[in-house]
Design a protein around this motif. Structure first.
Motif, mmCIF file in Angstrom:
data_model
loop_
_atom_site.group_PDB
_atom_site.id
_atom_site.type_symbol
_atom_site.label_atom_id
_atom_site.label_comp_id
_atom_site.label_asym_id
_atom_site.label_seq_id
_atom_site.Cartn_x
_atom_site.Cartn_y
_atom_site.Cartn_z
ATOM 1 N N ASN A 66 0.777 -0.920 -0.105
ATOM 2 C CA ASN A 66 -0.125 -0.183 0.200
ATOM 3 C C ASN A 66 0.755 0.991 -0.202
ATOM 4 O O ASN A 66 0.495 1.963 -0.510
ATOM 5 N N LYS A 67 1.800 1.483 0.664
ATOM 6 C CA LYS A 67 3.107 2.651 0.719
ATOM 7 C C LYS A 67 3.097 2.934 -0.670
ATOM 8 O O LYS A 67 3.223 4.121 -1.216
ATOM 9 N N LYS A 68 3.799 1.489 -1.150
ATOM 10 C CA LYS A 68 4.618 1.829 -2.415
ATOM 11 C C LYS A 68 3.581 1.841 -3.747
ATOM 12 O O LYS A 68 3.881 3.464 -4.649
ATOM 13 N N ILE A 69 2.298 1.768 -3.344
ATOM 14 C CA ILE A 69 1.159 2.344 -4.705
ATOM 15 C C ILE A 69 0.585 3.289 -3.752
ATOM 16 O O ILE A 69 0.803 4.644 -5.461
ATOM 17 N N LEU A 70 0.972 4.527 -3.096
ATOM 18 C CA LEU A 70 0.640 5.067 -2.601
ATOM 19 C C LEU A 70 1.489 6.242 -2.889
ATOM 20 O O LEU A 70 1.584 7.719 -3.592
ATOM 21 N N ILE A 71 2.885 5.585 -2.772
ATOM 22 C CA ILE A 71 4.095 6.262 -3.469
ATOM 23 C C ILE A 71 3.886 6.646 -5.091
ATOM 24 O O ILE A 71 4.167 7.605 -5.108
ATOM 25 N N ALA A 72 3.880 5.358 -5.292
ATOM 26 C CA ALA A 72 3.813 5.749 -7.291
ATOM 27 C C ALA A 72 2.462 6.404 -7.930
ATOM 28 O O ALA A 72 2.971 7.192 -8.204
ATOM 29 N N LEU A 73 1.561 6.480 -7.254
ATOM 30 C CA LEU A 73 0.608 7.383 -7.450
ATOM 31 C C LEU A 73 0.494 8.871 -6.947
ATOM 32 O O LEU A 73 0.022 9.883 -8.066
ATOM 33 N N VAL A 74 1.421 9.519 -5.867
ATOM 34 C CA VAL A 74 1.610 10.210 -5.636
ATOM 35 C C VAL A 74 2.714 10.786 -6.752
ATOM 36 O O VAL A 74 2.484 11.935 -7.187
ATOM 37 N N VAL A 75 3.576 9.812 -6.740
ATOM 38 C CA VAL A 75 4.653 10.723 -8.083
ATOM 39 C C VAL A 75 4.399 10.498 -9.182
ATOM 40 O O VAL A 75 4.402 11.420 -9.744
ATOM 41 N N ALA A 76 3.021 10.103 -9.661
ATOM 42 C CA ALA A 76 2.784 9.829 -10.976
ATOM 43 C C ALA A 76 0.655 11.095 -10.813
ATOM 44 O O ALA A 76 1.994 11.360 -12.425
ATOM 45 N N SER A 77 0.972 11.526 -10.200
ATOM 46 C CA SER A 77 0.222 12.865 -9.949
ATOM 47 C C SER A 77 1.016 13.676 -10.109
ATOM 48 O O SER A 77 0.771 14.633 -10.881
ATOM 49 N N SER A 78 2.287 13.100 -9.315
ATOM 50 C CA SER A 78 2.576 15.449 -9.583
ATOM 51 C C SER A 78 3.748 14.713 -11.024
ATOM 52 O O SER A 78 4.101 16.165 -11.640
ATOM 53 N N LEU A 79 4.426 13.868 -11.167
ATOM 54 C CA LEU A 79 5.079 13.821 -13.252
ATOM 55 C C LEU A 79 3.812 14.308 -14.387
ATOM 56 O O LEU A 79 4.159 15.187 -15.240
ATOM 57 N N LEU A 80 2.264 13.650 -13.563
ATOM 58 C CA LEU A 80 1.641 14.348 -14.872
ATOM 59 C C LEU A 80 1.108 15.519 -14.657
ATOM 60 O O LEU A 80 0.696 16.067 -15.931
ATOM 61 N N GLY A 81 0.702 16.333 -12.896
ATOM 62 C CA GLY A 81 0.258 17.373 -13.361
ATOM 63 C C GLY A 81 2.169 18.672 -13.965
ATOM 64 O O GLY A 81 1.653 19.660 -14.621
ATOM 65 N N GLY A 82 3.332 18.003 -13.265
ATOM 66 C CA GLY A 82 4.025 18.943 -14.362
ATOM 67 C C GLY A 82 4.320 18.570 -15.569
ATOM 68 O O GLY A 82 4.647 19.602 -16.351
ATOM 69 N N ILE A 83 3.969 17.316 -16.353
ATOM 70 C CA ILE A 83 3.732 17.826 -17.947
ATOM 71 C C ILE A 83 2.619 18.427 -18.128
ATOM 72 O O ILE A 83 3.104 19.053 -19.424
ATOM 73 N N LEU A 84 1.266 18.874 -17.453
ATOM 74 C CA LEU A 84 0.335 19.141 -17.542
ATOM 75 C C LEU A 84 1.053 20.811 -18.038
ATOM 76 O O LEU A 84 0.544 21.641 -18.569
ATOM 77 N N LEU A 85 1.742 21.692 -16.689
ATOM 78 C CA LEU A 85 1.815 22.426 -16.519
ATOM 79 C C LEU A 85 2.742 22.975 -17.728
ATOM 80 O O LEU A 85 2.960 24.007 -18.567
ATOM 81 N N LEU A 86 3.798 21.864 -17.923
ATOM 82 C CA LEU A 86 5.133 22.323 -19.282
ATOM 83 C C LEU A 86 3.856 22.176 -20.596
ATOM 84 O O LEU A 86 4.314 23.169 -21.001
ATOM 85 N N LEU A 87 3.471 21.350 -20.751
ATOM 86 C CA LEU A 87 1.778 21.716 -21.879
ATOM 87 C C LEU A 87 1.817 22.661 -21.609
ATOM 88 O O LEU A 87 1.870 23.803 -22.886
ATOM 89 N N PHE A 88 1.082 23.324 -21.199
ATOM 90 C CA PHE A 88 0.461 24.970 -20.902
ATOM 91 C C PHE A 88 1.462 26.517 -20.858
ATOM 92 O O PHE A 88 1.398 26.484 -21.904
ATOM 93 N N CYS A 89 2.614 25.452 -21.035
ATOM 94 C CA CYS A 89 3.433 27.211 -20.642
ATOM 95 C C CYS A 89 4.300 26.631 -22.140
ATOM 96 O O CYS A 89 4.219 27.843 -22.981
#
Length: 444
Positions: A66-89
C-alpha cells in the motif's frame, strides 16, 4: 517536445514498476509450505507451530504494498501535473511566438506591397520647405499602366488641352491622379518641364502636390495627389447645379485660393505668377479644401513685357493689361482671382454666348450690378440666394469689383484680399467667423 514527452513517460514507467512486481519480491516464510504437505514428513503433518505466524507476514506484505502504491500514485500525479503545466507553458510560448511571426509576416507583406510605391511615397519625405530645390520621383511606366488598368476609359477623371487625367489605384490605401500628356511639340514639352520644375520647389497646403513624373517614348506623365471632389468648375458648372457648395463653403474655397496665391506671390523667392488661375485649375479634396493646380504656364519673377513672355492663358480670366500690352505682374493673378470670385457669387461662366456672333464677359455683365445694393441680391446664384448675411454679401462683392479693375494699380494685393476673407469664413472652416444668430440670413 517529443523528447520531453518520452522522458516523462519513462519516469512514470520506472516509478510504476514496483507496483507490478511487489507481490513477487516478498519472500515466503522459510519454515512451512502449507500448500504442498507430504506424508513422508511427519513433522510438517503434525506440527502447527508456524501456522499462527502466516497472517502477520501477509499483513506486513500488504502494508508495504500500500505504501508503494501510494508513493507511486503521488509521484505519477506529480509528474502528470508537471507534464500538464509544461504543456500549458509550451503552448502559451508557441502561441505568442506564432503571433509575433504573423505580425512580422504582415509587416513584410505590407513592405512588399509598398515596394512599387517607394518612388512615390519617398517623395513626401523629400519635400523641402519653401521654394528651395526639392525632388520629384521618376515613376516607371509599367507601374502607371498597372495602376490605371492600362489607362482604361472608366478611370478618366477629366480632360484638358494637353491630355487626360486618370485615377490610379496603386493599392487599396493609395490613390493618385495621373495626367497623360499626349500632345506633342515644343509647347507641350515646355509645360511639362515647367510643371515639374515649379512643383518640385513648392510645398503648401493650398497648392496641389506633384508626386512623380514619367517619360515614355513621346508621352509624358505627371502623378498628382488625389483630389476626391474634382475641380471647382465641375461643381459650379457641372450637372450638380452647385447644390453642394453652400455660401460658407464658397467663402472657404475663396480663402484657400487666396492663401495659395499669397504663398506664390509673397513667400517664394523669386515670386511665382501662376498665369492660368481658373475654376478648372482649382481642385477640391475630400473635405473641400481648395488647392491650386496646373503650373504649366507659371513664370518666376516680377513685371514682364510682351517681348519676352508669350501671351498665354484662358479667355475670360486674362487681365486686360496682359492681353493688350503684354504686361504681366502678380496683379494679373489677382484679376483672375476676381473672376473666380464672380463665378462663386453668381454661378455663371466667365464667358457666355449672347448670340451666334457675340460672347459676353462675366466682368462686363456683372460689374455695374455688383455696386448696386438693390440689384445685387437678385443676381446671386439661386443655389445660395437668401442664405447669407447681406453685409457679408456686399463685402465680398466689393472685393470682387476691386480685383477685376481694368487698371492693375487699383487692384489690391492678394495679401489684403486674404485678410478681408478671414472674418467671413467660419472658424471650423479655417476663418475667424463665430456663427451665431446674428450671422443668419437677413435678406428676403
Amino acid at each position: 517536445m517529443k523528447k520531453l514527452l518520452f522522458l516523462m513517460v519513462t519516469l512514470i514507467w520506472v516509478f510504476s514498476c514496483p507496483l507490478n512486481s511487489a507481490p513477487v519480491d516478498v519472500p515466503d516464510p522459510p519454515v512451512a509450505d502449507p500448500v504442498l504437505p507430504t506424508d513422508k514428513d511427519p513433522f510438517f503433518r503434525n506440527s502447527t507451530d508456524f501456522m499462527p505466524h502466516s497472517p502477520e507476514v501477509k499483513l506486513v506484505h500488504h502494508q508495504d504494498l500500500n505504501k508503494k502504491i501510494l508513493i507511486a500514485l503521488v509521484v505519477a500525479s506529480s509528474l502528470l501535473g508537471g507534464i500538464l503545466l509544461l504543456l500549458f507553458c509550451f503552448s502559451f510560448y508557441r502561441l505568442n511566438k506564432l503571433k509575433r511571426f504573423n505580425a512580422k509576416t504582415d509587416q513584410i507583406s505590407d513592405a512588399a506591397k509598398r515596394i512599387s510605391l517607394g518612388p512615390i511615397l519617398d517623395k513626401f519625405t523629400s519635400f523641402r520647405v519653401g521654394c528651395k530645390k526639392g525632388s520629384i520621383a521618376a515613376i516607371e511606366y509599367r507601374l502607371l499602366v498597372a495602376a490605371t488598368n492600362n489607362f482604361e476609359d472608366g478611370n478618366i477623371l477629366g480632360e484638358g488641352g494637353l491630355g487626360r487625367v486618370y485615377k490610379a489605384h496603386f493599392n487599396d490605401q493609395f490613390h493618385a491622379a495621373v495626367k497623360k500628356i499626349c500632345a506633342g511639340g515644343l509647347e507641350a514639352e515646355r509645360q511639362f518641364e515647367n510643371e515639374v520644375e515649379f512643383l518640385s520647389k513648392i510645398q503648401h497646403q493650398n497648392v496641389v502636390s506633384l508626386l512623380g513624373y514619367c517619360v515614355h517614348d513621346e508621352a509624358r506623365f505627371l502623378v498628382y495627389e488625389m483630389m476626391e471632389n474634382g475641380s471647382l468648375e465641375f461643381h459650379l458648372h457641372g450637372p450638380s447645379h452647385r447644390s453642394v457648395l453652400t455660401w460658407h463653403l464658397r467663402m472657404k474655397i475663396a480663402l484657400d485660393v487666396a492663401r495659395g496665391l499669397e504663398y506664390l506671390h509673397e513667400h517664394c523667392n523669386p515670386p511665382v505668377i501662376h498665369r492660368d488661375l481658373k475654376s478648372s485649375n482649382i481642385l477640391l479634396d475630400s473635405n473641400f479644401n481648395a488647392k491650386i493646380s496646373d503650373f504649366g504656364l507659371a513664370i518666376a519673377g516680377g513685371n514682364s513685357n510682351k517681348t519676352n513672355v508669350k501671351l498665354s492663358g484662358t479667355l475670360g480670366y486674362v487681365a486686360p493689361e496682359y492681353l493688350l500690352d503684354g504686361k504681366l505682374t502678380d496683379k494679373s493673378d489677382v484679376y483672375a482671382f476676381g473672376v473666380v470670385l464672380l463665378e462663386l457669387l453668381l454661378g455663371r461662366k466667365p464667358v457666355e454666348r449672347v448670340n451666334e456672333a457675340q460672347c459676353q464677359s462675366i466682368v462686363t455683365w456683372a460689374t455695374p450690378q455688383l455696386t448696386d445694393r438693390s440689384k445685387l441680391p437678385k443676381i446671386i446664384d439661386p443655389a445660395i440666394r437668401n442664405t447669407m448675411d447681406l453685409k457679408h454679401l456686399y463685402q465680398v462683392a466689393a472685393i470682387a469689383v476691386l480685383c477685376v479693375q481694368p487698371e492693375p494699380s487699383y487692384r489690391p494685393l492678394i495679401t489684403d484680399v486674404l485678410h478681408s476673407f478671414i472674418p467671413l469664413v467660419p472658424v471650423d472652416l479655417g476663418g475667424s467667423l463665430r456663427v451665431t444668430d446674428s450671422s443668419l440670413p437677413t435678406c428676403s
